[in-house]
Motif scaffolding. Structure first.
Motif, PDB file in Angstrom:
ATOM      1  N   HIS A  33       0.864  -1.179   0.000  1.00  0.00           N
ATOM      2  CA  HIS A  33       0.000   0.000   0.000  1.00  0.00           C
ATOM      3  C   HIS A  33       0.899   1.227   0.000  1.00  0.00           C
ATOM      4  O   HIS A  33       1.904   1.249   0.734  1.00  0.00           O
ATOM      5  CB  HIS A  33      -0.887   0.002   1.242  1.00  0.00           C
ATOM      6  CG  HIS A  33      -1.576   1.310   1.501  1.00  0.00           C
ATOM      7  ND1 HIS A  33      -2.515   1.804   0.637  1.00  0.00           N
ATOM      8  CD2 HIS A  33      -1.431   2.214   2.491  1.00  0.00           C
ATOM      9  CE1 HIS A  33      -2.943   2.972   1.102  1.00  0.00           C
ATOM     10  NE2 HIS A  33      -2.293   3.236   2.233  1.00  0.00           N
ATOM     11  N   PRO A  34       0.619   2.244  -0.802  1.00  0.00           N
ATOM     12  CA  PRO A  34      -0.531   2.375  -1.698  1.00  0.00           C
ATOM     13  C   PRO A  34      -0.336   1.605  -3.011  1.00  0.00           C
ATOM     14  O   PRO A  34       0.781   1.185  -3.328  1.00  0.00           O
ATOM     15  CB  PRO A  34      -0.588   3.878  -1.959  1.00  0.00           C
ATOM     16  CG  PRO A  34       0.837   4.317  -1.865  1.00  0.00           C
ATOM     17  CD  PRO A  34       1.452   3.454  -0.788  1.00  0.00           C
ATOM     18  N   GLN A  39      -5.443   1.006  -8.148  1.00  0.00           N
ATOM     19  CA  GLN A  39      -6.633   1.734  -7.702  1.00  0.00           C
ATOM     20  C   GLN A  39      -7.257   2.528  -8.845  1.00  0.00           C
ATOM     21  O   GLN A  39      -8.473   2.504  -9.045  1.00  0.00           O
ATOM     22  CB  GLN A  39      -6.268   2.678  -6.553  1.00  0.00           C
ATOM     23  CG  GLN A  39      -5.953   1.970  -5.247  1.00  0.00           C
ATOM     24  CD  GLN A  39      -5.446   2.932  -4.193  1.00  0.00           C
ATOM     25  OE1 GLN A  39      -4.762   3.919  -4.506  1.00  0.00           O
ATOM     26  NE2 GLN A  39      -5.758   2.655  -2.944  1.00  0.00           N
ATOM     27  N   GLY A  60      -6.597   2.723   1.688  1.00  0.00           N
ATOM     28  CA  GLY A  60      -6.353   2.234   0.345  1.00  0.00           C
ATOM     29  C   GLY A  60      -7.401   1.313  -0.233  1.00  0.00           C
ATOM     30  O   GLY A  60      -7.331   0.947  -1.412  1.00  0.00           O
ATOM     31  N   ASP A  81      -3.172  -6.769  -3.957  1.00  0.00           N
ATOM     32  CA  ASP A  81      -1.733  -6.489  -3.898  1.00  0.00           C
ATOM     33  C   ASP A  81      -0.933  -7.693  -4.374  1.00  0.00           C
ATOM     34  O   ASP A  81      -1.426  -8.823  -4.417  1.00  0.00           O
ATOM     35  CB  ASP A  81      -1.313  -6.095  -2.491  1.00  0.00           C
ATOM     36  CG  ASP A  81      -1.645  -7.154  -1.448  1.00  0.00           C
ATOM     37  OD1 ASP A  81      -2.779  -7.687  -1.492  1.00  0.00           O
ATOM     38  OD2 ASP A  81      -0.805  -7.457  -0.583  1.00  0.00           O
ATOM     39  N   PRO A 136      -6.098  -3.554  -0.286  1.00  0.00           N
ATOM     40  CA  PRO A 136      -4.641  -3.638  -0.461  1.00  0.00           C
ATOM     41  C   PRO A 136      -3.986  -4.401   0.684  1.00  0.00           C
ATOM     42  O   PRO A 136      -4.635  -4.766   1.670  1.00  0.00           O
ATOM     43  CB  PRO A 136      -4.216  -2.167  -0.433  1.00  0.00           C
ATOM     44  CG  PRO A 136      -5.181  -1.551   0.542  1.00  0.00           C
ATOM     45  CD  PRO A 136      -6.492  -2.283   0.338  1.00  0.00           C
ATOM     46  N   HIS A 137      -2.705  -4.666   0.544  1.00  0.00           N
ATOM     47  CA  HIS A 137      -1.808  -5.084   1.634  1.00  0.00           C
ATOM     48  C   HIS A 137      -2.268  -6.324   2.385  1.00  0.00           C
ATOM     49  O   HIS A 137      -2.051  -6.428   3.596  1.00  0.00           O
ATOM     50  CB  HIS A 137      -1.633  -3.927   2.615  1.00  0.00           C
ATOM     51  CG  HIS A 137      -0.213  -3.800   3.136  1.00  0.00           C
ATOM     52  ND1 HIS A 137       0.640  -4.890   3.241  1.00  0.00           N
ATOM     53  CD2 HIS A 137       0.483  -2.731   3.598  1.00  0.00           C
ATOM     54  CE1 HIS A 137       1.795  -4.483   3.741  1.00  0.00           C
ATOM     55  NE2 HIS A 137       1.733  -3.182   3.952  1.00  0.00           N
ATOM     56  N   GLY A 143      -3.830  -5.134   5.655  1.00  0.00           N
ATOM     57  CA  GLY A 143      -4.767  -4.387   4.826  1.00  0.00           C
ATOM     58  C   GLY A 143      -6.208  -4.508   5.268  1.00  0.00           C
ATOM     59  O   GLY A 143      -6.970  -3.532   5.251  1.00  0.00           O
TER      60      GLY A 143
END
Length: 399
Positions: A33-34, A39, A60, A81, A136-137, A143
């Motif tokens: 992230h980001p 995105q 995110g 991700d 994300p993440h 995340g």
């Protein structure tokens, strides 16, 4: 022929679009992230599908709602991700930026995007609301917690959640869906141990405090916790994967570092083992006149499948998937931060076979040579779509 096979055969245009989406994500991976490019791409497509109030949270995650307001909400979650791996495949759409979708999140994101499109096209059939979330993440196991802190489960309130994960190198044929009641994955705690002693020349060890010596004793004692203090039936695993100390052969090291992971299906085991880790680290460090501290880096609870939700959704899915639905015989030993969601709302998580070993898909998740069978995409797409529309649909015939 199962109903799902007939639906796939009749919707080759959807399949081709789905494959194009997946290959775009695979060719342009981003880590953690980001994820600005990912995105932007998702938001652009959601706008094209007709979504207007698209929320990009500070953590995110991306979320949209589809269906009538003021009704119960089912959350569909996808991660997006990648991993910091240099890809070693011969795919024409392989990544060349030093990162790789070796865990299949490109598959997840593409299936969820197409699911969002189909749900928007059939919005008038829905009697309840679907919240679609891109996270994300996940690889850092943080995340999901970040998006929960952003209010994804509360604004508006989510009543239930569904997620899936692709699995290559399986014994199952592509498209097979498996799940299990209650605990499905291990809880995970990733932590580090920092030890501080006192440096001295190797010819004068009495003037120093050897941090490496302390680390070695800690290593040995931590390995004794599970076999000697936990029941053999509990399947806990404590791994010490990194241990570093020293920079010269003739200098007593002042610092030592250890990085560890604990996996368990039982929250009480996690708590007990971490208490014992701290006790042993502190007592051993004190014994040798050193200082030591433990830092928790990441944590994720076990993914827990709510029995009632599992039955209600899987009963409907079986009518469509038939023999493609199978029981997971044992919980998975991997960890997944979807567990943060299952700890808050009734949830269902399933695996989707994405390449059988007998067909040449021999590399598992997180391998730089992993290749996924894109034939699974339509199965996963329809599983998500059917889970949503079967709960909130005015039409009993979905296919």
């Amino acid at each position: 022929m199962e109903k799902i096979e007939k639906w796939i055969s009749n919707n080759k245009d959807i399949e081709q679009e789905l494959i194009r989406l997946r290959r775009h994500f695979h060719e342009h991976p981003e880590v953690g992230h980001p994820l600005p490019q990912t995105q932007e791409y998702i938001v652009k497509l959601l706008e094209m599908y007709g979504y207007e109030n698209i929320i990009v949270n500070p953590g995110g995650s991306i979320e949209v709602l589809v269906g009538p307001h003021d009704k119960k909400i089912l959350l569909l979650r996808s991660d997006m991700d990648a991993l910091p791996l240099v890809e070693h495949t011969n795919l024409p759409f392989k990544s060349i930026n030093g990162s790789m979708h070796a865990c299949g999140h490109d598959m997840h994101a593409s299936m969820m995007l197409m699911c969002a499109k189909l749900l928007k096209q059939n919005e008038k059939k829905l009697k309840g609301q679907i919240k679609i979330v891109f996270q994300p993440h996940e690889e850092g196991l943080v995340g999901c917690k970040m998006m929960i802190e952003d209010g994804v489960l509360k604004y508006p309130h989510v009543d239930a959640a569904v997620g899936l994960h692709v699995m290559p190198a399986t014994e199952d044929k592509t498209g097979t869906i498996r799940t299990i009641r209650k605990a499905m994955t291990t809880a995970s705690t990733i932590f580090e141990i920092n030890i501080t002693g006192k440096s001295s020349h190797g010819s004068m060890p009495e003037k120093g405090i050897d941090a490496l010596r302390v680390a070695v004793h800690i290593y040995q004692q931590l390995q004794e916790i599970i076999p000697k203090e936990i029941s053999m039936s509990h399947d806990d695993v404590l791994t010490i994967g990194i241990m570093n100390a020293g920079k010269a052969h003739n200098i007593i090291p002042e610092k030592a570092y250890m990085k560890c992971s604990l996996r368990s299906y039982r929250p009480d085991d996690q708590e007990y083992i971490m208490v014992r880790v701290n006790e042993l680290v502190q007592s051993i460090a004190s014994m040798y006149h050193a200082q030591a501290g433990i830092t928790i880096l990441q944590q994720a609870p076990s993914v827990y499948n709510d029995p009632a939700l599992l039955k209600s959704i899987m009963d409907v899915e079986k009518d469509v998937f038939g023999g493609y639905i199978k029981k997971l015989e044992l919980p998975l030993t991997i960890s997944e931060d979807f567990g943060h969601i299952t700890a808050n709302v009734p949830s269902l998580f399933v695996t989707l076979a994405a390449g059988c070993k007998q067909d040449g898909y021999i590399y598992g998740l997180h391998n730089k040579a992993t290749v996924f069978d894109e034939g699974c995409l339509m199965y996963g797409l329809y599983f998500l779509y059917n889970a949503a529309i079967s709960r909130f649909c005015s039409d009993s015939e979905h296919l």
